[in-house]
Enzyme design. Structure first.
Site, PDB file in Angstrom:
ATOM      1  N   HIS A 136      -2.905  -1.716 -13.059  1.00  0.00           N
ATOM      2  CA  HIS A 136      -4.559  -1.086 -12.745  1.00  0.00           C
ATOM      3  C   HIS A 136      -4.837  -0.367 -13.572  1.00  0.00           C
ATOM      4  CE1 HIS A 136      -7.296  -0.307  -9.718  1.00  0.00           C
ATOM      5  NE2 HIS A 136      -7.431  -1.525  -9.257  1.00  0.00           N
ATOM      6  N   ASP A 139       3.183   2.861  -7.866  1.00  0.00           N
ATOM      7  CA  ASP A 139       2.074   2.519  -7.584  1.00  0.00           C
ATOM      8  C   ASP A 139       2.096   1.886  -6.402  1.00  0.00           C
ATOM      9  OD1 ASP A 139      -0.529   1.528  -7.091  1.00  0.00           O
ATOM     10  OD2 ASP A 139      -1.111   1.227  -8.703  1.00  0.00           O
ATOM     11  N   GLN A 152       0.253  -2.767  -4.380  1.00  0.00           N
ATOM     12  CA  GLN A 152      -0.211  -4.781  -3.946  1.00  0.00           C
ATOM     13  C   GLN A 152       1.832  -4.691  -3.295  1.00  0.00           C
ATOM     14  OE1 GLN A 152      -2.017  -6.158  -3.407  1.00  0.00           O
ATOM     15  NE2 GLN A 152      -4.075  -5.290  -4.864  1.00  0.00           N
ATOM     16  N   LYS A 210      -5.513  -1.524   2.461  1.00  0.00           N
ATOM     17  CA  LYS A 210      -4.307  -2.676   1.788  1.00  0.00           C
ATOM     18  C   LYS A 210      -4.078  -2.876   2.488  1.00  0.00           C
ATOM     19  CE  LYS A 210      -5.668  -1.710  -3.274  1.00  0.00           C
ATOM     20  NZ  LYS A 210      -6.564  -2.325  -3.362  1.00  0.00           N
ATOM     21  N   CYS A 234      -9.603  -4.414 -12.659  1.00  0.00           N
ATOM     22  CA  CYS A 234      -9.487  -3.376 -12.136  1.00  0.00           C
ATOM     23  C   CYS A 234      -7.796  -3.764 -13.746  1.00  0.00           C
ATOM     24  CB  CYS A 234      -9.487  -2.619 -11.480  1.00  0.00           C
ATOM     25  SG  CYS A 234     -10.364  -2.556 -11.047  1.00  0.00           S
TER      26      CYS A 234
HETATM   27  N1  PLP Z   1      -2.783  -0.086  -7.759  1.00  0.00           N
HETATM   28  C1  PLP Z   1      -3.333  -1.473  -7.184  1.00  0.00           C
HETATM   29  C2  PLP Z   1      -1.901  -2.050  -7.956  1.00  0.00           C
HETATM   30  C3  PLP Z   1      -3.856  -1.759  -6.957  1.00  0.00           C
HETATM   31  O1  PLP Z   1      -3.877  -2.784  -6.827  1.00  0.00           O
HETATM   32  C4  PLP Z   1      -5.227  -0.805  -6.743  1.00  0.00           C
HETATM   33  C5  PLP Z   1      -6.257  -1.518  -6.245  1.00  0.00           C
HETATM   34  O2  PLP Z   1      -7.071  -2.789  -5.784  1.00  0.00           O
HETATM   35  C6  PLP Z   1      -5.346   0.152  -6.968  1.00  0.00           C
HETATM   36  C7  PLP Z   1      -4.021   1.008  -7.336  1.00  0.00           C
HETATM   37  C8  PLP Z   1      -6.249   1.980  -6.699  1.00  0.00           C
HETATM   38  O3  PLP Z   1      -6.886   1.499  -5.310  1.00  0.00           O
HETATM   39  P1  PLP Z   1      -7.756   2.360  -4.143  1.00  0.00           P
HETATM   40  O4  PLP Z   1      -9.077   1.730  -4.980  1.00  0.00           O
HETATM   41  O5  PLP Z   1      -7.212   1.673  -2.579  1.00  0.00           O
HETATM   42  O6  PLP Z   1      -6.977   3.736  -4.890  1.00  0.00           O
END
Ligand code: PLP
Length: 411
Positions: free
Chosen positions: A127, A204, A207, A230, A368
């Site tokens: 992301h 990270d 998901q 999420k 993203c």
């Molecule tokens: N990392 C992953 C894999 C994501 O799917 C997302 C959001 O879609 C993020 C990071 C960023 O999350 P946030 O916008 O809640 O900080």
């Protein structure tokens, strides 16, 4: 909510009043859970009760209400610790979300421990939140970013990863599960290989945590991040797990109240962990809501959720594969509840707009993850992502709506 012995979808859905509505005359089928999940009544009730009966600022007040709020806030931290099996609560830092957690690590550990010429390894599955902070740091410090490729099925290429690792590798930052493809990465092996060359690893988990049990000690990562929203929790709250010895060494991220031990005009000194990283009034109600979300999903059981979601994913995959013109992206075997696809001759934004007329909420765009879109040679895709409350009927609603889209745009 009482623990369910079997997967009682009706009972579960009753806890999400938002799902019981119609959109454009059709039952809402909310299939955008990878972007954000809906909140069970347990979560909204926990935050409402806190605001109505227990609200005060934390850590500072000598009075009863503040002490109670502090107990709840710190209780939420302990709840998160147990959820991901961190060793100590000192290793759990509350942030605004995964994005802030990653930026914190880049701006503190990265800023102090990395030097020009050091290599940071990412993957094509990241992301933007796990790309851009490292690009910013790389351009400020002269770091070199290396990217692990994926194959046409969206699989992480292990040999390619190993060939990128060397004594110059100082940091590896990888997603646990791809938000576009659902691909599950072998994070435990990734960590072990990185540690073997002396690199630190951030995972990270945005998901991953809604779909599977996560044990940071077992993964042995140095940092693990995720967002509350999420995970059926509130917005505005996220988690940074960091290995205690690393958090100790890292400088603070932001300055302000709560993160200091003492301040003189000559020199401030820092509070202990985790407060050194929590400047200012924290998101108290959101932390309490996150703890309620964790209680909620654990009352159902992550194993039961995973079985339910795997069934949904298989079913939806089959239904979509039967639709002429549908291309499923990254059909890796080992994946979680995400289904990205394109439909021949139809822009993904049009797909999402039209299926919405049938009450089906899906995502369209680059999610993203523009580099990954480039890898698949497309500017955007449509994405359906499933959560613990979704049904086969909702997968049918998506498939039927897609047939209608195809009907509109011709054979
Ligand atoms: N990392 C992953 C894999 C994501 O799917 C997302 C959001 O879609 C993020 C990071 C960023 O999350 P946030 O916008 O809640 O900080």
């Amino acid at each position: 909510m009482a623990a369910t012995t079997f997967y009682d979808l009706d009972h579960i859905r009753a806890n999400f009043p938002i799902l019981c509505q119609t959109v454009h005359g059709h039952p809402l089928a909310f299939l955008d859970n990878a972007a954000s999940t809906q909140k069970p009544a347990d979560v909204t009730m926990a935050t409402k009760t806190f605001y109505e009966t227990g609200y005060a600022n934390v850590h500072r007040g000598a009075y009863w209400l503040s002490e109670q709020a502090t107990i709840q806030y710190e209780g939420a931290r302990e709840r998160v610790r147990a959820f991901i099996n961190a060793r100590r609560v000192q290793e759990i830092v509350f942030t605004r979300g995964a994005t802030e957690s990653i930026n914190l690590v880049a701006a503190t550990w990265g800023q102090t421990c990395l030097e020009a010429g050091d290599e940071v390894v990412l993957t094509w599955l990241e992301h933007h939140s796990n790309i851009v902070p490292w690009q910013m740091l790389a351009s400020a410090k002269g770091l070199i970013l290396k990217v692990v490729p994926v194959d046409d099925d969206g699989r992480f290429l292990w040999e390619a990863y190993q060939s990128l690792l060397s004594s110059r590798t100082r940091f590896v930052s990888v997603t646990h599960v791809s938000n576009v493809l659902g691909t599950l990465l072998p994070v435990k092996d990734i960590v072990a290989a990185a540690h073997a060359v002396g690199a630190k690893v951030l995972v990270d988990g945005c998901q991953a945590v809604p779909h599977m049990a996560v044990d940071v000690c077992d993964i042995d990562c140095d940092f693990y991040v995720f967002s509350g929203h999420k995970l059926y929790g509130p917005t505005g709250i996220g988690v940074l797990y960091g290995r205690e010895v690393l958090l100790q060494e890292m400088p603070p991220y932001q300055g302000g109240g709560d993160m200091i031990a003492s301040v003189t005009f000559e020199k401030p000194s820092w509070a202990g962990l985790p407060y050194k990283f929590e400047a200012g009034t924290p998101a108290v109600a959101q932390a309490i809501g996150l703890a309620a979300a964790i209680n909620y999903i654990e009352s159902i059981g992550l194993r039961a959720i995973a079985v339910h979601e795997a069934d949904l994913l298989n079913y939806a995959t089959q239904r979509l594969a039967e639709i002429r013109g549908v291309r499923l992206l990254g059909p890796a075997q080992i994946k979680t509840s995400v289904l990205s696809f394109t439909l021949n001759g139809v822009h993904p934004h049009d797909i999402a707009t039209i299926v919405d007329r049938y009450g089906v909420a899906i995502r369209a765009g680059h999610h993203c993850a523009q580099p990954l879109m480039q890898r698949f040679g497309i500017p955007a895709s449509a994405r359906a992502s499933f959560g613990l409350y979704n049904t086969r009927a909702e997968a049918d609603a998506l498939a039927d709506a897609l047939e209608s889209v195809r009907g509109i745009f011709g054979p």
